[in-house]
Design a protein around this motif. Structure first.
Motif, short mmCIF file in Angstrom:
data_model
loop_
_atom_site.label_atom_id
_atom_site.label_comp_id
_atom_site.label_asym_id
_atom_site.label_seq_id
_atom_site.Cartn_x
_atom_site.Cartn_y
_atom_site.Cartn_z
N GLY A 172 0.81 -1.21 0.00
CA GLY A 172 0.00 0.00 0.00
C GLY A 172 0.85 1.26 0.00
O GLY A 172 1.98 1.27 0.48
N ARG A 173 0.27 2.33 -0.53
CA ARG A 173 0.94 3.63 -0.48
C ARG A 173 0.61 4.38 0.80
O ARG A 173 1.42 5.17 1.30
N LYS A 174 -0.60 4.15 1.31
CA LYS A 174 -1.02 4.75 2.58
C LYS A 174 -1.84 3.72 3.34
O LYS A 174 -2.76 3.12 2.79
N VAL A 175 -1.49 3.55 4.60
CA VAL A 175 -2.21 2.63 5.48
C VAL A 175 -2.64 3.41 6.71
O VAL A 175 -1.79 4.02 7.39
N LYS A 176 -3.92 3.40 6.98
CA LYS A 176 -4.45 4.11 8.15
C LYS A 176 -5.10 3.11 9.10
O LYS A 176 -5.89 2.28 8.69
N VAL A 177 -4.74 3.23 10.37
CA VAL A 177 -5.31 2.36 11.40
C VAL A 177 -6.32 3.16 12.21
O VAL A 177 -5.98 4.23 12.73
N SER A 208 -0.44 5.84 9.26
CA SER A 208 -1.02 6.86 10.13
C SER A 208 -2.04 6.17 11.02
O SER A 208 -2.60 5.14 10.65
N CYS A 209 -2.25 6.73 12.20
CA CYS A 209 -3.11 6.08 13.18
C CYS A 209 -4.08 7.09 13.78
O CYS A 209 -3.75 8.27 13.95
N GLU A 210 -5.24 6.60 14.12
CA GLU A 210 -6.27 7.48 14.67
C GLU A 210 -7.12 6.69 15.66
O GLU A 210 -7.52 5.56 15.39
N LYS A 211 -7.40 7.30 16.81
CA LYS A 211 -8.31 6.70 17.78
C LYS A 211 -9.59 7.51 17.82
O LYS A 211 -9.56 8.74 17.84
N GLN A 212 -10.70 6.80 17.78
CA GLN A 212 -12.00 7.47 17.78
C GLN A 212 -12.84 6.94 18.93
O GLN A 212 -12.75 5.76 19.29
N LEU A 213 -13.66 7.78 19.47
CA LEU A 213 -14.61 7.39 20.50
C LEU A 213 -15.95 7.07 19.85
O LEU A 213 -16.45 7.84 19.04
N SER A 214 -16.50 5.93 20.21
CA SER A 214 -17.82 5.59 19.66
C SER A 214 -18.88 6.43 20.36
O SER A 214 -18.85 6.61 21.57
N GLY A 215 -19.77 6.97 19.59
CA GLY A 215 -20.85 7.78 20.14
C GLY A 215 -22.18 7.27 19.67
O GLY A 215 -22.54 6.11 19.88
N SER A 216 -22.92 8.12 18.97
CA SER A 216 -24.23 7.71 18.50
C SER A 216 -24.14 6.76 17.32
O SER A 216 -25.07 5.99 17.06
N LEU A 217 -23.02 6.80 16.56
CA LEU A 217 -22.85 5.92 15.42
C LEU A 217 -22.39 4.53 15.87
O LEU A 217 -21.65 4.40 16.83
N SER A 218 -22.83 3.51 15.14
CA SER A 218 -22.32 2.17 15.39
C SER A 218 -20.88 2.09 14.89
O SER A 218 -20.43 2.92 14.09
N LEU A 224 -17.36 2.61 7.88
CA LEU A 224 -17.78 2.98 6.53
C LEU A 224 -17.51 4.46 6.28
O LEU A 224 -17.04 4.84 5.19
N ASN A 225 -17.78 5.30 7.25
CA ASN A 225 -17.46 6.72 7.12
C ASN A 225 -15.96 6.93 7.00
O ASN A 225 -15.48 7.79 6.23
N GLY A 226 -15.20 6.14 7.75
CA GLY A 226 -13.75 6.25 7.68
C GLY A 226 -13.22 5.89 6.30
O GLY A 226 -12.27 6.51 5.81
N PHE A 230 -11.18 8.69 4.11
CA PHE A 230 -9.80 8.37 3.78
C PHE A 230 -9.61 8.07 2.28
O PHE A 230 -8.50 8.08 1.78
N GLY A 231 -10.73 7.85 1.59
CA GLY A 231 -10.63 7.44 0.19
C GLY A 231 -10.07 6.04 0.07
O GLY A 231 -9.33 5.72 -0.88
N ALA A 232 -10.43 5.17 1.00
CA ALA A 232 -9.87 3.82 1.05
C ALA A 232 -10.36 3.00 -0.14
O ALA A 232 -11.50 3.13 -0.58
N ASP A 233 -9.46 2.15 -0.65
CA ASP A 233 -9.88 1.18 -1.65
C ASP A 233 -9.87 -0.24 -1.09
O ASP A 233 -10.15 -1.19 -1.82
N LEU A 234 -9.59 -0.38 0.22
CA LEU A 234 -9.69 -1.66 0.90
C LEU A 234 -9.87 -1.42 2.39
O LEU A 234 -9.19 -0.57 2.97
N LEU A 235 -10.76 -2.19 3.00
CA LEU A 235 -10.94 -2.20 4.45
C LEU A 235 -10.49 -3.57 4.96
O LEU A 235 -10.90 -4.60 4.43
N VAL A 236 -9.62 -3.56 5.98
CA VAL A 236 -9.18 -4.80 6.62
C VAL A 236 -9.72 -4.83 8.04
O VAL A 236 -9.59 -3.85 8.78
#
Length: 269
Positions: A172-177, A208-218, A224-226, A230-236
């Protein structure tokens, strides 16, 4: 190490075209052998259709044309459901045991196929013992996987998905966690200081890495929003399971992703 042996399900649903294209591109990228598997449906599911063998021959021709054009090393498996007494999910799972990765399609519930159960992706993820790449039934996904979103929740399923997907992540050229903390997310961060990004950085990934807090969204909707942001072409992601009425099924997040995915998803259980 690259993937060496990829298995792709071939059938006559419209989704087979994009599924085969993704499998071919991934096999080229990984310099892997690509094996096509076709399950001849039981006569009960083939009423008012051409001969079952004629359909099998057409499927093999479609596969051979694709792999020959790509210059791939390939193999072909044809399973007769009537003779083998194997249904589609069981036949796929058995042969996936001997491969590195299985490629199938998301179920289009508005275009059901009598020979293919709607829960095929779920049965493959839970029963194949291998990572499963699921291709959405809508969209063009021939490109290589260069922007990859990795979902991490600090459990064995995520760990399995990470290491199963490492051959793909390393191209990959960009990997986001994304680590989701909170309800139904990664609670283990409270009990230790381990950081999955520290481990992944040792592979020199473009990370790159990001931590998110779950709120009203599942969690499913957050992923899916991520993918969109991010313009992802694959979700792992790892796929958890749960027991419902005595049967093992995917967890809520996995089932949500299988229903609403917008990009190919690599799941491990």
């Amino acid at each position: 190490m690259n993937l060496k042996d990829i298995l792709v399900h071939i059938d006559h649903r419209p989704t087979c075209v994009s599924r085969l294209e993704v499998a071919v591109e991934l096999a080229k990228q990984q310099q892997a052998q690509l094996t096509g598997i076709y399950i001849i449906p039981h006569p009960h599911f083939a009423v008012n259709q051409p001969s079952r063998q004629e359909l099998a021959d057409k499927a093999e021709q479609l596969f051979n044309e694709a792999v020959d054009a790509a210059g791939l090393t390939s193999d072909w498996i044809c399973v007769d459901s009537q003779k083998s007494e194997l249904n589609v999910p069981t036949a796929l799972n058995i042969h996936a045991h001997y491969r590195d990765l299985l490629v199938i399609s998301q179920t289009d519930e508005e275009a059901p196929d009598r020979a293919t159960p709607n829960d095929l992706p779920e049965k493959a993820i839970l029963g194949s013992g291998r990572p499963v790449l699921i291709v959405p039934y809508v969209g063009d996904f021939k490109h290589e996987f260069k922007r990859i979103l990795m979902a991490w929740r600090g459990g064995p399923e995520s760990s399995r998905a990470l290491h199963d997907s490492m051959p793909v992540l390393r191209t990959g050229r960009k990997v986001k966690v994304i680590t989701v903390q909170g309800r139904d997310g990664d609670e283990s961060y409270l009990s230790h200081k381990a950081d999955i990004c520290t481990h992944m950085a040792r592979y020199q990934l473009p990370l790159s890495c990001e931590k998110q807090l779950s709120g009203s969204l599942s969690v499913g909707d957050m992923l899916l929003n991520g993918c969109t942001d991010f313009g992802a072409d694959l979700l792992v992601m790892g796929a958890t399971s749960q027991s419902r009425r005595g049967y093992q099924t995917l967890g809520d997040t996995g089932r949500h992703i299988l229903k609403y995915m917008t990009v190919p998803v690599l799941m491990s259980h």
